[in-house]
Structure formats: C-alpha cells, structure tokens
Design an enzyme around this catalytic site. Structure first.
Site, short mmCIF file in Angstrom:
data_model
loop_
_atom_site.label_atom_id
_atom_site.label_comp_id
_atom_site.label_asym_id
_atom_site.label_seq_id
_atom_site.Cartn_x
_atom_site.Cartn_y
_atom_site.Cartn_z
N CYS A 296 0.86 -1.18 0.00
CA CYS A 296 0.00 0.00 0.00
C CYS A 296 0.89 1.22 0.00
CB CYS A 296 -0.87 -0.04 1.26
SG CYS A 296 -1.84 1.41 1.55
N ILE A 297 0.58 2.23 -0.80
CA ILE A 297 1.42 3.42 -0.86
C ILE A 297 0.54 4.65 -1.01
CG2 ILE A 297 1.80 3.15 -3.36
CD1 ILE A 297 4.64 4.31 -2.89
N ARG A 305 1.86 16.04 -5.76
CA ARG A 305 2.37 16.85 -6.88
C ARG A 305 3.60 17.66 -6.47
NH1 ARG A 305 -1.17 16.64 -11.00
NH2 ARG A 305 -0.19 18.39 -12.04
N ARG A 306 4.36 17.14 -5.50
CA ARG A 306 5.58 17.83 -5.07
C ARG A 306 6.79 16.89 -5.09
NH1 ARG A 306 3.54 20.61 0.43
NH2 ARG A 306 5.79 20.83 0.76
N TYR A 308 6.99 13.84 -3.70
CA TYR A 308 7.10 12.92 -2.57
C TYR A 308 6.68 11.49 -2.95
CZ TYR A 308 7.80 16.93 0.52
OH TYR A 308 8.31 18.04 1.15
N LYS A 310 7.15 9.91 -5.79
CA LYS A 310 8.29 9.26 -6.44
C LYS A 310 9.39 8.93 -5.43
CE LYS A 310 8.29 10.42 -10.66
NZ LYS A 310 8.29 11.40 -11.72
N GLU A 330 2.23 -4.29 -5.26
CA GLU A 330 1.08 -5.18 -5.28
C GLU A 330 0.03 -4.63 -6.24
OE1 GLU A 330 -2.23 -6.58 -2.03
OE2 GLU A 330 -0.13 -6.58 -1.42
#
Length: 440
Positions: A296-297, A305-306, A308, A310, A330
C-alpha cells in the site's frame, strides 16, 4: 391566452440516474450522468449523494435539487426480489442520515484461507502494470472491473473533514471509523500517534499527554528535513491501525483488516521545530511469495504533486537493493499509482540507458536482466516500461533499444524538475529474515 404549467412531484430515489451539474477541471459547467446513491432530508430540503458514471469515486458528492436535470430522469430497473425477513441474506442495509449502515460496520478480521491485507494497495481502482498509462491523473474511466462486493455504505464517503496538524483534509472514500464519529463536521487526529478524537478540546487534552513527536519505530533514513521510520505492525498495532484508517480515506480498492502483524510500515516525515510531520507512507509484507515490495502506498493530499510520491517509490526500491531482491508493487495499481510508477520506472531505466558507454566503437549493450539487477525493478515491469516508451525494435535478427531525440529531451526535462532523491549513504537499514521468526 393563459398557459398553465403543471408541476409533477417526482420521487427521486436510490438507484435513479439523471444528469447532474458539476464543474470540470477547466471550471466549466458540464452535465454528466450520475446515479443517486442516497437521499437525506435536512430542514425539509432533500440532498442527494451522487456518483458520476464513469468518473472516479473520489468525485462523489452531496448535491442540491437545483443541480439535477429531472427531465432526463431514469428510474432503476425492477429486479425480481425474494421475500426477506429479519435481515436474511439478500436484504439491503438501511442507510441512515450520516451515510453509514444501520448495521454497525467494523474493520473486518482476517478470515481463514484468505490473504490478509493491511489497508492494502495503491489507492483506488484496478490497473495492471502492463497496461497503458493516462497522460495525467484521469477524471473519467473508472478502472474498477468488478464492484459487486460493494454495498451502499462503503460506496459513500462517511467522514466530511479531517484535521491533521496544520492541515484539513477532505476524504475521498469511505473509511470504517466508529459510526458515532461520522456525523461530526470535523474529525480530529493527533498528527504524531494518529489517534482520532471527536473535538478540538479532546485533541488539546490529548496533546498534553501524548509524548510522541515522531512515528513510533526506528528512524532508518534522514537527509535534510526528510526522514523515514520503520514501524512493525505487530509491535505498534494501535499506530498501524490508525494509519490504515487514515489511509483508507484516500484509498478505494483494497480491504482494511485489523491484523497488521504481517506488515511493516515505512512512514515518510518532514521535520520542523514542532516534530516529524507525516507526509506519506508505504506498507509491505514481511514475507511476500510474489516479490511484492509495496502493499500500500500513499502520499497525503497536501503533499501531492511535489515529488514525494516518487521519493516513496524510490525508497521502496532502495530497500529491495539492500535486501538483494527485485520487487514490484502489489496489484492492482490505481490511476494515480500507475502514473507515479510508470514515471519512476521510465526515468530510472532511461537514466541507466543514457549512462551506457560504447566500447571499441561498438554500440553499448545491456540485457533486461542487467537492468533489473541494477534497479531492483522486476523484469516484467522493465519490459512493460520499455514497451510503453516504444524503445524496443527488431533489427537484423536481434532486439535493439532505440532512444529518439524526443525521448532524450523529455527525460532531461523531467530530471531537471526532480529535486528530491534518496541518498543511499543516509540509509541505515538491516533486513531481517522473517521466515525464521515464527509468527513475526
């Protein structure tokens, strides 16, 4: 001649469909078709909870009657119903005014023989990593393939607003917080232990007792103001469950269970003089038979959109490198999750290809397996990304990778904007062998 207008009293009920006025991304009026999920009466005036057909559920909302185009009303099709008594199977939970079922919903305990998931997944609907990617987070085209398990309760947002530290968040989806909290205008959360409270006074009283100024667990990374904390779902159950409840407000397509024991949670924070403030997190299974390095992420909305998102993905692969494994998130990935992963995979693979040096005047060579080993990205994700970028060509009996000027220029522009990167030297992480630890 006097013309008389006859007004018909139309009973708009759950299941009806009709066009509803809303603002699109360009702030222009549009009338998409919507389904009525619930109706409530406030001071003698009806409000309607609508789901826009083929739009993501996070856009669902309560609307006033003046936004409904009653001329194009479609009544639900009648289905053959079997007699039901005393809430036997097939009966539909009655929806109360606060949008929750009259049958109290709780977190679902793990069931024998069923895979256990923490708040599990990457944000909302379903998309396999081998599929195409939208050029921007899409407003339309729900990725869900089968929502038959949904009921009217879990399809509706039940929390209106959450106050977390200095931020107020508008939830996107249902989350099974206790029913008595769903009628509150604001749900207050301690930003350090994530305990939920019913009023500002309760929160202020709690803060005088709460000693936490960072997530529980070990700080395994720090560079500048960015830190990562590793939290064991068995050792810190209360925090892990509260984290899952908060995350479920912004994740749609995975199940939320009480049992957090099989999971590790990696919480990213931003530090200031008041403490370590949660930015986002990912969870992963202690033992994954399918090479999942993320269950889960989520990046919380104020931090989206800043860069974080990535950074969270990059950190998950840095852990995989230390573990000496390749990993993959997953499935299913959400639209936003797929967008972030595709972007990360593309940039990571192009970075390697552009750094290759030719030897003896010959073209540089690299295999799919070598790319996978260097990046810890699973081979299937490497292949799907190369195909998505249209880099693979068949030439004179062999497959070659061709980088066009457009691809190179686009990559260089993207990397100029990518200021947040993980520094492996700042990572202090020792992987554990969970297979030897019994029940973790």
């Amino acid at each position: 001649v006097l013309q008389q207008r006859t007004l018909f009293c139309v009973d708009i009920t759950e299941g009806c469909r009709l066009p509803v006025l809303r603002k699109n991304q360009e702030n222009e009026d549009e009338w998409p078709l919507a389904e009525i999920l619930s109706v409530k009466d406030i001071s003698g005036k009806n409000l309607y909870y609508v789901h826009y057909i083929d739009f993501n559920k996070r856009l669902d909302e309560w609307v006033t009657p003046d936004r409904l185009d009653i001329k194009k009303l479609q009544f639900p099709k009648k289905e053959a119903k079997t007699p039901m008594k005393n809430g036997l199977p097939g009966s539909r939970p009655k929806t109360t005014l606060n949008g929750t079922s009259s049958i109290q919903r709780h977190l679902i305990p793990p069931q024998p023989g069923r895979k256990r998931k923490s708040c599990g997944g990457t944000d909302e609907d379903s998309q396999d990593s081998s599929d195409g990617i939208p050029s921007a987070p899409r407003m339309t085209g729900s990725l869900v393939s089968d929502r038959s398990h949904d009921d009217i309760v879990t399809r509706m947002k039940n929390i209106d607003c959450i106050e977390l530290g200095r931020h107020r968040l508008k939830p996107w989806y249902f989350s099974p917080y206790p029913q008595e909290l769903t009628s509150l205008p604001i749900l207050y959360l301690c930003e350090f232990c994530l305990k939920y409270l019913k009023s500002l006074k309760c929160l202020q009283r709690h803060l005088t007792k709460c000693n936490l100024r960072h997530p529980p667990g070990n700080e395994i990374y720090r560079k500048g103001t960015i830190s990562f904390f590793e939290i064991d779902g068995r050792k810190n159950k209360a925090y892990s469950q509260n984290l899952c409840l908060l995350a479920k407000c912004f994740l749609d397509h995975k199940t939320l269970y009480y049992d957090t024991d099989p999971f590790l949670f990696y919480v990213m924070t931003e530090y200031d003089s008041k403490g370590f403030h949660i930015v986002g997190y990912f969870s992963k299974e202690k033992e994954s038979t399918e090479d999942y390095n993320v269950a889960c992420i989520l990046t919380l909305p104020p931090y989206q959109r800043r860069g974080y998102g990535k950074l969270l993905i990059e950190f998950s692969y840095e852990l995989s490198k230390v573990e000496g494994k390749t990993g993959t998130p997953e499935k299913p990935l959400s639209d936003l999750g797929l967008l972030s992963y595709r972007s990360y995979w593309s940039q990571t693979i192009l970075e390697i290809l552009m750094d290759l040096k030719s030897e003896n005047g010959e073209r540089p060579q690299i295999t799919i397996n070598e790319i996978s080993e260097i990046t810890s990205v699973k081979k299937e994700d490497v292949i799907s990304t190369l195909q998505y970028l249209n880099l693979i060509n068949y030439y004179k009996g062999q497959y070659i990778l061709t980088l066009s000027e457009d691809i190179v220029e686009g990559h260089e522009r993207a990397m100029e904007k990518r200021h947040l990167r993980i520094d492996p030297k700042c990572l202090h992480f020792t992987p554990k062998d969970w297979s030897k630890r019994g029940k973790w």
